[in-house]
Design a protein around this motif. Structure first.
Motif, PDB file in Angstrom:
ATOM      1  N   ASP A  14       0.870  -1.365  -0.264  1.00 24.41           N
ATOM      2  CA  ASP A  14       0.518  -0.253  -0.295  1.00 24.41           C
ATOM      3  C   ASP A  14       0.503   1.560  -0.046  1.00 24.41           C
ATOM      4  O   ASP A  14       2.105   1.210   0.514  1.00 24.41           O
ATOM      5  CB  ASP A  14      -0.984  -0.279   1.220  1.00 24.41           C
ATOM      6  N   ASP A  16      -0.066   4.873   1.090  1.00 32.61           N
ATOM      7  CA  ASP A  16      -0.585   5.744   1.933  1.00 32.61           C
ATOM      8  C   ASP A  16       0.265   5.544   3.582  1.00 32.61           C
ATOM      9  O   ASP A  16      -1.178   4.518   4.075  1.00 32.61           O
ATOM     10  CB  ASP A  16      -1.155   6.583   2.131  1.00 32.61           C
ATOM     11  N   GLY A  17       0.727   5.437   4.388  1.00 31.06           N
ATOM     12  CA  GLY A  17       0.782   5.298   5.344  1.00 31.06           C
ATOM     13  C   GLY A  17       1.941   3.783   5.118  1.00 31.06           C
ATOM     14  O   GLY A  17       1.599   3.799   6.547  1.00 31.06           O
ATOM     15  N   THR A  20       4.397   5.043   2.575  1.00 34.34           N
ATOM     16  CA  THR A  20       4.893   6.245   3.212  1.00 34.34           C
ATOM     17  C   THR A  20       4.625   7.115   4.747  1.00 34.34           C
ATOM     18  O   THR A  20       3.837   6.190   5.009  1.00 34.34           O
ATOM     19  CB  THR A  20       4.313   7.798   2.572  1.00 34.34           C
ATOM     20  N   LYS A  22       2.455   9.296   6.553  1.00 29.63           N
ATOM     21  CA  LYS A  22       0.937   9.193   6.373  1.00 29.63           C
ATOM     22  C   LYS A  22       1.263  11.197   6.380  1.00 29.63           C
ATOM     23  O   LYS A  22       0.444  11.660   6.025  1.00 29.63           O
ATOM     24  CB  LYS A  22       0.546   8.708   7.037  1.00 29.63           C
ATOM     25  N   GLY A  25       3.053  12.734   3.542  1.00 24.68           N
ATOM     26  CA  GLY A  25       3.319  11.881   1.878  1.00 24.68           C
ATOM     27  C   GLY A  25       4.085  11.345   1.546  1.00 24.68           C
ATOM     28  O   GLY A  25       4.589  11.059   0.573  1.00 24.68           O
ATOM     29  N   THR A  49      -2.577  -0.587  -4.580  1.00 22.68           N
ATOM     30  CA  THR A  49      -3.951   0.386  -3.692  1.00 22.68           C
ATOM     31  C   THR A  49      -4.691   0.719  -4.843  1.00 22.68           C
ATOM     32  O   THR A  49      -5.653   0.464  -5.867  1.00 22.68           O
ATOM     33  CB  THR A  49      -2.544   2.055  -4.447  1.00 22.68           C
ATOM     34  N   ARG A  51      -6.095   4.434  -5.072  1.00 31.39           N
ATOM     35  CA  ARG A  51      -5.629   5.407  -6.025  1.00 31.39           C
ATOM     36  C   ARG A  51      -5.700   4.770  -7.812  1.00 31.39           C
ATOM     37  O   ARG A  51      -5.504   4.125  -8.173  1.00 31.39           O
ATOM     38  CB  ARG A  51      -4.692   6.095  -6.112  1.00 31.39           C
ATOM     39  N   THR A  56      -1.208   7.546  -9.245  1.00 31.24           N
ATOM     40  CA  THR A  56       0.281   6.253  -8.748  1.00 31.24           C
ATOM     41  C   THR A  56       0.750   6.475  -9.803  1.00 31.24           C
ATOM     42  O   THR A  56       2.162   6.251  -8.446  1.00 31.24           O
ATOM     43  CB  THR A  56      -0.933   4.893  -8.782  1.00 31.24           C
TER      44      THR A  56
END
Length: 262
Positions: A14, A16-17, A20, A22, A25, A49, A51, A56
């Motif tokens: 994944d 986000d978080g 990365t 969170k 970002g 993801t 997204r 992406t």
């Protein structure tokens, strides 16, 4: 080479978080280093993801990842080439849009993989304003929802208190990224991962997934290894085979060293 081949894993991260921090970002430096080491060790590394692909691909390039499961599992990219990107079920999507319209909730529709959205009136903007992310709005007042060839995402201006007024709310996967509206999109990262593994002739039991939030629950399956970040929601941690450190605390590197993958 034979040892590497026998121990080859298929990693799905994944963003986000997970990859990365969170709060910022930004891609975690140790995560980027670990990705490179995994690739050098002969493993398959992929993003998984919700997204859209267009949101992406730049991150994938920065992180050095060339394979992507995006659009909530409906889009596959191999070696930087999109090989599939499936829209929502048309009949179901149209029915949801028509119900929202009848009940007075503003609707935006993504008709392709881009920043463009189509609306048949300006109810959405009047009710909740413009979206926070870059978006181009196209008003087509004479258009009927059933005449839109492909629908990739739907945004409906509805509060959490009013959600239950939409009888078809659960007919399509959805998530509330912001308070003012719901985003309806594919919620089948697991299916995307399975399709990717089938396409590249990998082994399901050698899949490893990393996630942190509720929309990652669907890809935490018993057939493979599921790793939750230390900053993950409790529901994901309970479903995980292993809970690593937080993303910003070098969690991806920690887990990969723990299992001996790097």
């Amino acid at each position: 080479n034979e040892v590497r081949k026998m121990n080859k894993k298929y990693f799905f991260f994944d963003i986000d978080g997970t990859l990365t921090n969170k709060l910022t970002g930004e891609l975690v430096p140790s995560a980027q280093k670990t990705i490179r080491q995994l690739q050098e060790n002969g493993h398959f590394v992929c993003i998984a993801t919700g997204r859209a692909y267009y949101k992406t691909k730049d991150f994938a390039k920065i992180s050095g990842i060339h394979h992507i499961v995006s659009n909530g599992g409906a889009a596959l990219t191999i070696d930087d080439h999109v090989i599939a990107n499936r829209p929502l079920d048309h009949k179901t999507a149209v029915a949801l849009c028509e119900e929202a319209e009848r009940k007075g909730y503003g609707v935006l529709i993504a008709t392709d993989d881009s920043i463009d959205v189509t609306m048949i009136n300006d109810n959405f903007i009047n009710q909740v304003g413009y979206r926070q992310e870059p978006t181009r709005y196209f008003l087509k007042q004479s258009l009927r929802y059933c005449d839109i060839p492909e629908i990739y995402k739907i945004y409906i201006a509805i509060s959490q208190d009013d959600e239950m007024n939409l009888k078809l709310k659960d007919s399509i996967g959805y998530i509330r990224f912001v308070d003012d509206y719901l985003t309806f999109q594919h919620d089948e990262k697991d299916r995307g991962i399975l399709n990717m593994i089938k396409t590249i002739h990998g082994k399901v039991e050698d899949v490893v997934v990393f996630g942190d939030d509720y929309n990652d629950l669907v890809m935490f399956r018993p057939e493979w290894t599921s790793i939750a970040m230390g900053n993950a929601c409790d529901a994901l941690k309970k479903k995980a085979d292993f809970v690593t450190k937080a993303s910003y605390d070098d969690g991806i590197e920690y887990a990969c060293r723990h299992y001996g993958w790097i």
